[in-house]
Scaffold this active site. Structure first.
Site, PDB file in Angstrom:
ATOM      1  N   LYS A 238      31.176 -21.934  17.517  1.00 16.62           N
ATOM      2  CA  LYS A 238      32.406 -22.593  17.994  1.00 16.62           C
ATOM      3  C   LYS A 238      32.499 -22.555  19.514  1.00 16.62           C
ATOM      4  O   LYS A 238      32.808 -23.562  20.159  1.00 16.62           O
ATOM      5  CB  LYS A 238      33.638 -21.908  17.385  1.00 16.62           C
ATOM      6  CG  LYS A 238      33.829 -22.142  15.898  1.00 16.62           C
ATOM      7  CD  LYS A 238      35.026 -21.340  15.377  1.00 16.62           C
ATOM      8  CE  LYS A 238      35.242 -21.520  13.894  1.00 16.62           C
ATOM      9  NZ  LYS A 238      36.396 -20.731  13.391  1.00 16.62           N
TER      10      LYS A 238
ATOM     11  N   GLY B  12      34.780 -12.273  14.048  1.00 20.57           N
ATOM     12  CA  GLY B  12      33.841 -12.395  15.150  1.00 20.57           C
ATOM     13  C   GLY B  12      34.573 -13.066  16.297  1.00 20.57           C
ATOM     14  O   GLY B  12      35.260 -14.072  16.097  1.00 20.57           O
TER      15      GLY B  12
ATOM     16  N   ALA C 165      36.927 -17.632  17.723  1.00 22.30           N
ATOM     17  CA  ALA C 165      36.900 -16.552  16.736  1.00 22.30           C
ATOM     18  C   ALA C 165      36.730 -17.131  15.349  1.00 22.30           C
ATOM     19  O   ALA C 165      37.047 -18.301  15.103  1.00 22.30           O
ATOM     20  CB  ALA C 165      38.187 -15.736  16.811  1.00 22.30           C
ATOM     21  N   ASP C 166      36.218 -16.305  14.458  1.00 21.30           N
ATOM     22  CA  ASP C 166      36.137 -16.693  13.050  1.00 21.30           C
ATOM     23  C   ASP C 166      36.412 -15.463  12.196  1.00 21.30           C
ATOM     24  O   ASP C 166      35.860 -14.393  12.448  1.00 21.30           O
ATOM     25  CB  ASP C 166      34.766 -17.270  12.702  1.00 21.30           C
ATOM     26  CG  ASP C 166      34.792 -17.933  11.334  1.00 21.30           C
ATOM     27  OD1 ASP C 166      35.245 -19.090  11.263  1.00 21.30           O
ATOM     28  OD2 ASP C 166      34.404 -17.289  10.336  1.00 21.30           O
ATOM     29  N   THR C 167      37.275 -15.638  11.221  1.00 20.47           N
ATOM     30  CA  THR C 167      37.662 -14.529  10.351  1.00 20.47           C
ATOM     31  C   THR C 167      37.127 -14.744   8.942  1.00 20.47           C
ATOM     32  O   THR C 167      37.253 -15.843   8.383  1.00 20.47           O
ATOM     33  CB  THR C 167      39.199 -14.383  10.321  1.00 20.47           C
ATOM     34  OG1 THR C 167      39.663 -14.143  11.656  1.00 20.47           O
ATOM     35  CG2 THR C 167      39.626 -13.231   9.423  1.00 20.47           C
TER      36      THR C 167
END
Length: 197
Positions: free
Chosen positions: A55, A108, A71-73
């Site tokens: 991203k 992340g 961010a990625d959850t």
């Protein structure tokens, strides 16, 4: 360096709200539309790390200079990655999986500073352990009726009614909502980016 524009590479209202909570108002919000599919046998923590980097890289390539926060959850029970809920059935399935057991929430975070064609990259993976109470069919049906779990990893939003399901939480609370604030601010500070805007 604080004059560099800050770009949030996410359309998540929760991430925007968390940043505002600590006084960071992005100059722009650009959704990074990438393929978020997990790879075969990919571990949850690797998925969260890979997608955050993808991203931030995508948006960094679209700008001349600036600070890109991405961010990625990912929510997981063991090695099993729970989906981002798209409908009530997804929410129901996720909550049935999470009922009465511990699960892990991985976020992340990737921040890229682009200035004078130079890139500085900071990455961090944050993990929080959460345990829900035993959920009844009525609990699950009521939560589905609220609509809070739509488009949420694992089918729930901790910032809403689902917090009443939590009987144990170890680690960053903001991480479960979508952005670990302690780590994010440390990353920004390490890039000499003023967080007092």
């Amino acid at each position: 360096m604080s004059s560099l524009p800050i770009i949030l590479a996410s359309q998540s209202p929760a991430r925007l709200a968390l940043l505002k909570q600590v006084g960071i108002i992005p100059d722009s919000i650009i959704a990074a539309d990438i393929d978020e599919s997990e790879r075969r046998k990919e571990l949850p923590l690797h998925l969260a790390t890979r997608l955050a980097l993808a991203k931030s890289n995508k948006i960094t390539n679209q700008i001349e200079q600036g600070i890109v926060i991405a961010a990625d959850t990912v929510v997981a029970t063991g090695r099993r990655i729970l989906p981002k809920a798209l409908n009530d059935e997804d929410i129901k399935n996720c909550l049935q999986e999470l009922s009465g057991r511990r699960h892990r929430v991985y976020t992340g975070v990737c921040i890229i500073k682009k200035f004078n064609d130079q890139l500085q990259i900071r990455q961090k993976l944050v993990q929080t352990i959460v345990k829900f109470k035993n959920l009844t069919n009525q609990d699950i049906a009521f939560y589905c009726s609220l609509g809070e779990g739509i488009n949420k990893a694992g089918g729930y939003a901790l910032s809403g009614f689902a917090e009443s399901f939590v009987i144990f939480l170890s680690g960053s609370h903001s991480n479960v909502i979508g952005l670990p604030l302690y780590e994010t601010l440390n990353m920004l500070n390490s890039l000499k980016i003023s967080t007092e805007r």
